[in-house]
Design a protein around this motif. Sequence first.
Motif, PDB file in Angstrom:
ATOM      1  N   ARG A  71       1.129  -0.960   0.200  1.00  0.00           N
ATOM      2  CA  ARG A  71       0.122   0.122  -0.250  1.00  0.00           C
ATOM      3  C   ARG A  71       0.914   1.330   0.066  1.00  0.00           C
ATOM      4  NH1 ARG A  71      -5.013  -0.766   0.848  1.00  0.00           N
ATOM      5  NH2 ARG A  71      -5.748  -3.136   1.591  1.00  0.00           N
ATOM      6  N   GLU A 128      -3.394   4.825  -2.270  1.00  0.00           N
ATOM      7  CA  GLU A 128      -3.714   5.548  -1.768  1.00  0.00           C
ATOM      8  C   GLU A 128      -4.192   6.527  -1.738  1.00  0.00           C
ATOM      9  OE1 GLU A 128      -3.147   3.129   2.043  1.00  0.00           O
ATOM     10  OE2 GLU A 128      -4.550   1.093   1.796  1.00  0.00           O
ATOM     11  N   ALA A 183      -3.088   7.784   4.807  1.00  0.00           N
ATOM     12  CA  ALA A 183      -4.425   6.280   4.475  1.00  0.00           C
ATOM     13  C   ALA A 183      -4.776   6.321   6.029  1.00  0.00           C
ATOM     14  CB  ALA A 183      -3.564   5.589   4.357  1.00  0.00           C
TER      15      ALA A 183
END
Length: 361
Positions: free
Chosen positions: A167, A253, A257
Amino acid sequence: MVQGGRKRWAVLALAVAGAGCGRDAGSSLAQAPVQVEPLLLDLPRIPIGQTGHGEYRIRNVSGVQQVLTGIGPLPCDCASAELELPGRSAEERSVRVEPGGMQLALQPGEEAVLRFELRTARFREPVSRKSGAFLLRFRDRAPVRVEFAADIWNPHWVEPWALELGRVGVRQRASGYVMVRGHDEPEFGLIAPQTVDGWTLRVEHVSSSPDTYRINVTAPEELPQGGFRQDFVLRSDLPESPPIKFSVQGVAEPDIAWSPRRLLILAGERPRSVEMVLRTLPVDLVIAAPAAELSGEGADGLGVAVEPIEEGHSYRIRLTARAPVPDALQSGTLLLRTGVAEQPEIAVPYSILPAPARENP
């Protein structure tokens, strides 16, 4: 290709009891009901990433039908086979290959062709030679073991072949690297562009004997939010060498986040609270502790605490229920104000579970 230029036949027949029974090898061969050619399929050299092809021929040379009951299982998922009956109609020509339960009756004089493929693109480790074996099974007869072998031209090897970035922030410009090492060819040059679809590539020659390269890969200035995969196809300076392939993947993302994405306060926990973590993904993005605001059902009975994990980059937010457990489900929103122009507010839904219903005595 048949190894050594000689045909090798597998003979399926009832065993002749004793070598001195008055029957020589020629008379035994004449009684063989099924012949398979070759026993060893020697495939041409296959460049890594490509597919090698060959075939076995299965012939009924008896005067009665012979039943093929199974083929395989094949020794790896890199191998596949298709069975064809050239003498039959289009509807009956192709037969599904199964380890058991085929029940294919070969008529006298009929020949079946087993087309074999070896797919080196499925290899996940450097291989220079691949071999294996599998069985052809017949009703009321011993199975025939057939083999295959192939030289794999694997001049260089890349690892990891799939680079996982995890991520990352959409503007984080996340990076990673893969290594390319000589395998069958110890000396080679790497040909790589500086950019591919906005991704930046930087190549370093790390060592020799064998030549080893490090390819540093950096994401574009902005990635589309969500899952991403970028494929790369590079070349070496070896003539007719297979391409060097790898991919980079992950999930992009927002710059800020948070996890979990939804807050759930359970009725039976003590204390009745739940936590989430807010963090910045770009290393140069600094934020102050977010201001929290609650709205919705049960908001008056909730408390919010914000504490830094790493000042300016990550914070822990704790939501605590101070009111009694409600009789019905309550839902609302925790609004976090970040002060960042690109992402000024983050709305996190919450739910407060009610007390379990009591059973009537």
